[in-house]
Design an enzyme around this catalytic site. Structure first.
Site, PDB file in Angstrom:
ATOM      1  NE  ARG A  87     -14.570  29.018 -20.547  1.00 47.52           N
ATOM      2  CZ  ARG A  87     -15.028  30.246 -20.580  1.00 47.52           C
ATOM      3  NH1 ARG A  87     -15.233  30.907 -19.453  1.00 47.52           N
ATOM      4  NH2 ARG A  87     -15.282  30.830 -21.718  1.00 47.52           N
ATOM      5  NE  ARG A 123      -9.236  23.519 -29.423  1.00 51.03           N
ATOM      6  CZ  ARG A 123     -10.017  24.538 -29.772  1.00 51.03           C
ATOM      7  NH1 ARG A 123     -11.294  24.531 -29.497  1.00 51.03           N
ATOM      8  NH2 ARG A 123      -9.496  25.582 -30.364  1.00 51.03           N
ATOM      9  NE  ARG A 155     -16.569  26.235 -26.159  1.00 58.33           N
ATOM     10  CZ  ARG A 155     -16.269  27.092 -27.119  1.00 58.33           C
ATOM     11  NH1 ARG A 155     -16.548  28.354 -26.966  1.00 58.33           N
ATOM     12  NH2 ARG A 155     -15.711  26.690 -28.232  1.00 58.33           N
ATOM     13  CE1 TYR A 173      -6.428  32.714 -34.115  1.00 56.24           C
ATOM     14  CE2 TYR A 173      -4.759  31.001 -34.313  1.00 56.24           C
ATOM     15  CZ  TYR A 173      -6.087  31.384 -34.305  1.00 56.24           C
ATOM     16  OH  TYR A 173      -7.070  30.461 -34.500  1.00 56.24           O
ATOM     17  CG  ASP A 178      -5.726  28.314 -26.918  1.00 55.68           C
ATOM     18  OD1 ASP A 178      -6.686  27.573 -27.193  1.00 55.68           O
ATOM     19  OD2 ASP A 178      -5.295  29.184 -27.690  1.00 55.68           O
TER      20      ASP A 178
HETATM   21  O1  CP3 Z   1      -8.248  19.253 -25.038  1.00 49.73           O
HETATM   22  C1  CP3 Z   1      -7.391  19.778 -25.756  1.00 49.73           C
HETATM   23  O2  CP3 Z   1      -7.274  19.539 -26.982  1.00 49.73           O
HETATM   24  C2  CP3 Z   1      -6.355  20.689 -25.142  1.00 49.73           C
HETATM   25  C3  CP3 Z   1      -6.631  22.077 -25.144  1.00 49.73           C
HETATM   26  C4  CP3 Z   1      -6.586  22.922 -26.393  1.00 49.73           C
HETATM   27  C5  CP3 Z   1      -7.363  24.103 -26.487  1.00 49.73           C
HETATM   28  N1  CP3 Z   1      -6.974  24.752 -27.626  1.00 49.73           N
HETATM   29  C6  CP3 Z   1      -8.360  24.544 -25.521  1.00 49.73           C
HETATM   30  C7  CP3 Z   1      -9.370  25.535 -25.914  1.00 49.73           C
HETATM   31  C8  CP3 Z   1      -5.782  22.841 -27.530  1.00 49.73           C
HETATM   32  C9  CP3 Z   1      -4.824  21.761 -27.963  1.00 49.73           C
HETATM   33  C10 CP3 Z   1      -6.034  24.020 -28.288  1.00 49.73           C
HETATM   34  C11 CP3 Z   1      -5.319  24.328 -29.543  1.00 49.73           C
HETATM   35  C12 CP3 Z   1      -5.727  25.504 -30.323  1.00 49.73           C
HETATM   36  N2  CP3 Z   1      -6.180  26.706 -29.871  1.00 49.73           N
HETATM   37  C13 CP3 Z   1      -5.635  25.590 -31.719  1.00 49.73           C
HETATM   38  C14 CP3 Z   1      -5.078  24.509 -32.618  1.00 49.73           C
HETATM   39  C15 CP3 Z   1      -6.050  23.415 -32.815  1.00 49.73           C
HETATM   40  C16 CP3 Z   1      -7.252  23.770 -33.620  1.00 49.73           C
HETATM   41  O3  CP3 Z   1      -8.357  23.591 -33.092  1.00 49.73           O
HETATM   42  O4  CP3 Z   1      -7.090  24.187 -34.757  1.00 49.73           O
HETATM   43  C17 CP3 Z   1      -6.092  26.855 -32.105  1.00 49.73           C
HETATM   44  C18 CP3 Z   1      -6.198  27.373 -33.521  1.00 49.73           C
HETATM   45  C19 CP3 Z   1      -6.423  27.549 -30.926  1.00 49.73           C
HETATM   46  C20 CP3 Z   1      -6.923  28.938 -30.818  1.00 49.73           C
HETATM   47  C21 CP3 Z   1      -8.258  28.982 -30.221  1.00 49.73           C
HETATM   48  N3  CP3 Z   1      -8.524  28.807 -28.889  1.00 49.73           N
HETATM   49  C22 CP3 Z   1      -9.480  29.275 -30.870  1.00 49.73           C
HETATM   50  C23 CP3 Z   1      -9.633  29.550 -32.355  1.00 49.73           C
HETATM   51  C24 CP3 Z   1     -10.460  29.267 -29.895  1.00 49.73           C
HETATM   52  C25 CP3 Z   1     -11.896  29.690 -30.061  1.00 49.73           C
HETATM   53  C26 CP3 Z   1     -12.700  28.716 -30.757  1.00 49.73           C
HETATM   54  C27 CP3 Z   1     -13.331  27.790 -29.790  1.00 49.73           C
HETATM   55  O5  CP3 Z   1     -13.353  26.584 -30.033  1.00 49.73           O
HETATM   56  O6  CP3 Z   1     -13.877  28.313 -28.814  1.00 49.73           O
HETATM   57  C28 CP3 Z   1      -9.846  28.909 -28.668  1.00 49.73           C
HETATM   58  C29 CP3 Z   1     -10.518  28.737 -27.367  1.00 49.73           C
HETATM   59  C30 CP3 Z   1     -10.342  27.390 -26.709  1.00 49.73           C
HETATM   60  N4  CP3 Z   1      -9.166  26.685 -26.639  1.00 49.73           N
HETATM   61  C31 CP3 Z   1     -11.352  26.674 -26.009  1.00 49.73           C
HETATM   62  C32 CP3 Z   1     -10.736  25.515 -25.492  1.00 49.73           C
HETATM   63  C33 CP3 Z   1     -11.360  24.456 -24.629  1.00 49.73           C
HETATM   64  C34 CP3 Z   1     -12.791  27.133 -25.776  1.00 49.73           C
HETATM   65  C35 CP3 Z   1     -12.680  28.025 -24.586  1.00 49.73           C
HETATM   66  C36 CP3 Z   1     -13.929  28.317 -23.855  1.00 49.73           C
HETATM   67  O7  CP3 Z   1     -14.713  29.138 -24.342  1.00 49.73           O
HETATM   68  O8  CP3 Z   1     -14.078  27.781 -22.758  1.00 49.73           O
END
Ligand code: CP3
Length: 353
Positions: free
Chosen positions: A43, A30, A34, A157, A79
């Site tokens: 965003r 990640r 944000r 999910y 994602d």
């Molecule tokens: O920079 C990176 O790592 C690449 C991008 C990336 C994202 N999600 C972007 C993202 C990666 C590799 C993921 C993987 C992901 N997504 C996982 C596995 C890794 C982990 O953290 O366990 C999971 C479970 C998800 C599902 C997911 N996506 C969740 C639970 C959420 C909401 C929680 C959160 O942190 O907001 C997301 C949204 C998400 N994915 C965001 C980002 C940058 C936030 C989006 C936003 O509001 O702009």
């Protein structure tokens, strides 16, 4: 920050193959998101899915942390949920709620009606973004990681319809209807295997599998209901000839099973000491991890102490990739990340550590 023209030694890919490196490679799960002002700025104009669905924007976001920090690898901005669109699932991200699957898969009819996607068509935006990012990374010698959710985590999910605390619906299906579970997992396994391979063919130089929720399972259930599918996707991904990283959380009670996925690199969270993890899985694996991401919210001395402890625990053995034990938290300060990355690169392991 590294100069734009510096070409980096291939220390991330070398470490994946357990070759000796000049400095411990570091990237952060990640690393785009944000906590960065540049991301929050974008965003304001675009939704999360807009950024993923438009290759130029996905490329731009992927590069944000690369321009800001001295990182040794990039990870494609995407994602784990959008590939599920290919099965016919409707995926969304809602403020404060995280990911949503609007038409959750909970019975036989729903599982039977899942589509067999053409990966090139249904994930074209990420495959295209990978090509764009490579053009920017190659002159700097920085490799690109592609990724997918693991079948179990994607199933959770798909069945729950979003995030969950106890994953009751998922476990009920898995335990009560193993026949249906197998049908669902077979679909997801084909999807994930094909998606990982397509990313490598598009230019991803390593592949990470995120099994975020694997730790919900006890070892026997993991071995029966998740591991066989993980083995299949790792095997499929490896045919692309790039290193494969298997990351899970809460699996310290069954790390040996995580290693049985056959991945080249095992990602571990902070719930286990890195040296102990390595003893348990054996020297034929590389290890990625495992700083508690929450410590970045404390003052720098707390970060320095824990980062040094992780590096000492790895002991300078070839095959350590420094990372957090899970993703960067949104409350993290950019300043701390800068210091962390630089600290990892300049750290000398304490003799006898
Ligand atoms: O920079 C990176 O790592 C690449 C991008 C990336 C994202 N999600 C972007 C993202 C990666 C590799 C993921 C993987 C992901 N997504 C996982 C596995 C890794 C982990 O953290 O366990 C999971 C479970 C998800 C599902 C997911 N996506 C969740 C639970 C959420 C909401 C929680 C959160 O942190 O907001 C997301 C949204 C998400 N994915 C965001 C980002 C940058 C936030 C989006 C936003 O509001 O702009």
């Amino acid at each position: 920050m590294a100069g734009m023209t510096d070409i980096r030694p291939p220390r991330f890919l070398d470490a994946c193959r357990r070759k000796p490196v000049d400095k411990t490679p570091v990237w952060l799960m990640r690393q785009a998101g944000r906590y960065m002002a540049e991301y929050r700025e974008l965003r304001k104009d675009y939704g999360m899915l807009d950024l993923i669905h438009e290759p130029k924007l996905a490329c731009q976001v992927t590069m944000q942390p690369i321009d800001a920090f001295d990182l040794d690898a990039a990870i494609i901005f995407a994602d784990i949920l959008p590939p599920l669109e290919g099965l016919g699932l409707k995926v969304g991200f809602e403020a404060g709620e995280g990911p949503i699957v609007y038409n959750a898969v909970r019975d036989e009819a729903a599982i039977k009606s899942l589509k067999d996607p053409d990966i090139q068509e249904t994930t074209w935006f990420t495959l295209e973004a990978i090509k764009l990012v490579r053009q920017q990374l190659d002159p700097r010698g920085i490799p690109l990681i592609g990724f997918s959710g693991a079948p179990f985590t994607l199933a959770s999910y798909s069945v729950e319809g979003g995030s969950s605390k106890d994953f009751i619906l998922t476990k009920r299906l898995m335990m009560g209807r193993p026949d249906l579970w197998k049908q669902l997992m077979d679909k997801l396994t084909t999807l994930v295997g094909g998606y990982l391979k397509a990313q490598a063919e598009a230019g991803a130089q390593a592949l990470q599998i995120f099994d975020t929720w694997a730790g919900l399972l006890g070892p026997a259930d993991y071995a029966r209901f998740a591991l066989p599918y993980n083995r299949a996707i790792v095997q499929e991904a490896k045919t692309a000839g790039v290193p494969v990283i298997y990351f899970s959380t809460g699996t310290d009670g069954m790390l040996e099973l995580a290693a049985q996925t056959g991945a080249d690199v095992i990602g571990v969270d902070w719930r286990i000491d890195l040296a102990e993890a390595w003893r348990r899985i054996g020297p034929e694996f590389a290890i990625q991890g495992n700083l508690d991401p929450t410590c970045l919210l404390a003052d720098w001395p707390a970060v320095e102490e824990r980062t040094a402890a992780v590096l000492d625990s790895a002991g300078g053995r070839p095959g350590h990739i420094f990372n957090l034990g899970h993703g960067v938290l949104r409350e993290t300060s950019v300043e701390q990340v800068t210091r962390l990355v630089d600290f990892v690169h300049q750290y000398q392991v304490k003799p006898g550590a």
